[in-house]
Design a protein around this motif. Structure first.
Motif, short mmCIF file in Angstrom:
data_model
loop_
_atom_site.label_atom_id
_atom_site.label_comp_id
_atom_site.label_asym_id
_atom_site.label_seq_id
_atom_site.Cartn_x
_atom_site.Cartn_y
_atom_site.Cartn_z
N GLY A 206 15.17 -1.32 -7.45
CA GLY A 206 14.75 0.06 -7.30
C GLY A 206 13.55 0.45 -8.13
O GLY A 206 13.21 1.64 -8.21
N LYS A 207 12.86 -0.52 -8.73
CA LYS A 207 11.71 -0.21 -9.57
C LYS A 207 10.67 -1.31 -9.44
O LYS A 207 10.99 -2.50 -9.53
CB LYS A 207 12.13 -0.08 -11.03
N VAL A 208 9.42 -0.90 -9.20
CA VAL A 208 8.33 -1.87 -9.13
C VAL A 208 7.25 -1.48 -10.14
O VAL A 208 7.15 -0.33 -10.56
CB VAL A 208 7.71 -1.94 -7.72
N THR A 209 6.44 -2.47 -10.52
CA THR A 209 5.32 -2.23 -11.43
C THR A 209 4.05 -2.16 -10.60
O THR A 209 3.59 -3.18 -10.07
CB THR A 209 5.21 -3.36 -12.47
N LEU A 210 3.51 -0.96 -10.45
CA LEU A 210 2.35 -0.75 -9.59
C LEU A 210 1.07 -1.25 -10.26
O LEU A 210 1.08 -1.74 -11.37
CB LEU A 210 2.23 0.74 -9.26
N GLY A 211 -0.04 -1.12 -9.51
CA GLY A 211 -1.34 -1.53 -10.04
C GLY A 211 -2.07 -2.52 -9.14
O GLY A 211 -2.59 -3.52 -9.61
N LEU A 212 -2.09 -2.22 -7.84
CA LEU A 212 -2.73 -3.13 -6.90
C LEU A 212 -4.22 -3.31 -7.18
O LEU A 212 -4.75 -4.41 -7.08
CB LEU A 212 -2.57 -2.62 -5.46
N GLY A 213 -4.89 -2.22 -7.46
CA GLY A 213 -6.34 -2.30 -7.59
C GLY A 213 -6.99 -2.43 -6.21
O GLY A 213 -6.31 -2.54 -5.19
N PRO A 214 -8.32 -2.45 -6.16
CA PRO A 214 -9.03 -2.54 -4.88
C PRO A 214 -9.08 -3.97 -4.37
O PRO A 214 -10.10 -4.66 -4.48
CB PRO A 214 -10.43 -2.00 -5.23
N THR A 215 -7.98 -4.43 -3.78
CA THR A 215 -7.86 -5.84 -3.40
C THR A 215 -7.78 -6.06 -1.89
O THR A 215 -7.70 -7.22 -1.45
CB THR A 215 -6.61 -6.46 -4.04
N ALA B 80 0.83 -1.21 0.00
CA ALA B 80 0.00 0.00 0.00
C ALA B 80 0.86 1.25 0.00
O ALA B 80 0.59 2.22 -0.73
CB ALA B 80 -0.93 0.00 1.21
N GLY B 81 1.91 1.25 0.82
CA GLY B 81 2.79 2.42 0.87
C GLY B 81 3.42 2.73 -0.46
O GLY B 81 3.45 3.88 -0.92
N LEU B 82 3.91 1.72 -1.14
CA LEU B 82 4.52 1.93 -2.45
C LEU B 82 3.49 2.34 -3.49
O LEU B 82 3.75 3.21 -4.34
CB LEU B 82 5.24 0.65 -2.89
N GLN B 83 2.31 1.75 -3.43
CA GLN B 83 1.24 2.13 -4.35
C GLN B 83 0.84 3.59 -4.14
O GLN B 83 0.48 4.29 -5.10
CB GLN B 83 0.02 1.23 -4.15
N LEU B 84 0.94 4.07 -2.91
CA LEU B 84 0.60 5.46 -2.59
C LEU B 84 1.70 6.44 -2.97
O LEU B 84 1.50 7.65 -2.86
CB LEU B 84 0.29 5.59 -1.09
N GLY B 85 2.85 5.95 -3.38
CA GLY B 85 3.89 6.85 -3.87
C GLY B 85 5.16 6.90 -3.05
O GLY B 85 6.04 7.73 -3.33
N GLU B 86 5.30 6.05 -2.04
CA GLU B 86 6.54 6.02 -1.29
C GLU B 86 7.69 5.62 -2.22
O GLU B 86 7.50 4.86 -3.17
CB GLU B 86 6.44 5.04 -0.12
N ALA B 87 8.87 6.13 -1.93
CA ALA B 87 10.04 5.82 -2.76
C ALA B 87 10.37 4.34 -2.68
O ALA B 87 10.31 3.73 -1.60
CB ALA B 87 11.23 6.65 -2.31
N VAL B 88 10.71 3.76 -3.81
CA VAL B 88 11.09 2.35 -3.84
C VAL B 88 12.54 2.24 -3.39
O VAL B 88 13.43 2.87 -3.97
CB VAL B 88 10.95 1.78 -5.26
#
Length: 216
Positions: free
Chosen positions: A160-169, A145-153
């Motif tokens: 140092g890079k993730v592919t976001l897109g959790l969705g409402p899960t 959740a923190g990374l999806q919200l924009g926290e630095a990776v």
């Protein structure tokens, strides 16, 4: 319907898929435990619970697991090199990291949602799997959740890079851990509230309606 579920679907989903990415087996287990309840099949219910108990620690890492994540029971990944490859090249492990974090957050979200679904179904049947999985689930939801919200990776995570897109899960898991069990989950709460209302997607359906703020 009962005959089709018992003879066609249940044999496939209850068998699990230990050598695939973890969201597969968790979603299969979600289906298996639901079918088992519908059929009043205690043997299949117990088998689904056993699969969940083995797969959850093989999907979500905690430092107490040791230097490496636990391998999926019955799977082929058991050496250090094989486990690192299975975790998509990740070599540093922290509380809440998931087996598919470095793959993408979409599949990871499905895996975490399915894990919560199994615990939710078991709870309704009188078995508290949340008590067993709370630490893994809360750390995993909070980290992602923190990374999806924009926290630095961090540089150690997925190069140092993730592919976001959790969705409402996270509605089901958040409701259970935060609203029922009283666990503080600030980042998860922010994300859940931002992604409401959850609609229908794949095996997810109207979970804001069914679980948001639901004490039952």
């Amino acid at each position: 319907m009962a005959t089709t579920l018992r003879k066609v679907y249940l044999p496939t989903v209850v068998a699990g898929r230990p050598n695939s990415n973890g969201n597969w087996e968790l979603i299969m287990t979600d289906a298996a435990i639901g079918i088992a309840v519908f059929l009043d099949d205690r043997t299949s219910f117990d088998r689904a619970v056993a699969t969940w108990r083995g797969r959850l620690p093989a999907y979500i890492y905690l430092k107490s697991d040791g230097a490496l994540p636990k391998p999926p029971p019955g799977g082929k990944y058991d050496t250090e090199a094989e486990i690192i490859q299975y975790w998509h090249g990740q070599t540093t492990f922290a509380d809440g990291l998931a087996q598919e974090t470095c793959r993408d957050f979409g599949h990871t979200g499905w895996g975490l949602a399915a894990a919560a679904h199994v615990a939710e179904t078991a709870r309704i049947q009188g078995l508290d799997l949340y008590a067993e999985g709370a630490d893994r689930l809360r750390h995993a939801m909070g980290l992602h959740a923190g990374l999806q919200l924009g926290e630095a990776v961090p540089s150690w995570l997925c190069g140092g890079k993730v592919t976001l897109g959790l969705g409402p899960t996270f509605e089901v898991g958040f409701n259970a851990l935060h609203n029922r069990m009283g666990i503080g989950m600030t980042r998860t709460q922010r994300l859940v509230e931002q992604t409401r209302p959850a609609g229908v997607s794949h095996f997810l359906g109207w979970e804001t309606l069914t679980h948001a703020g639901n004490p039952n």
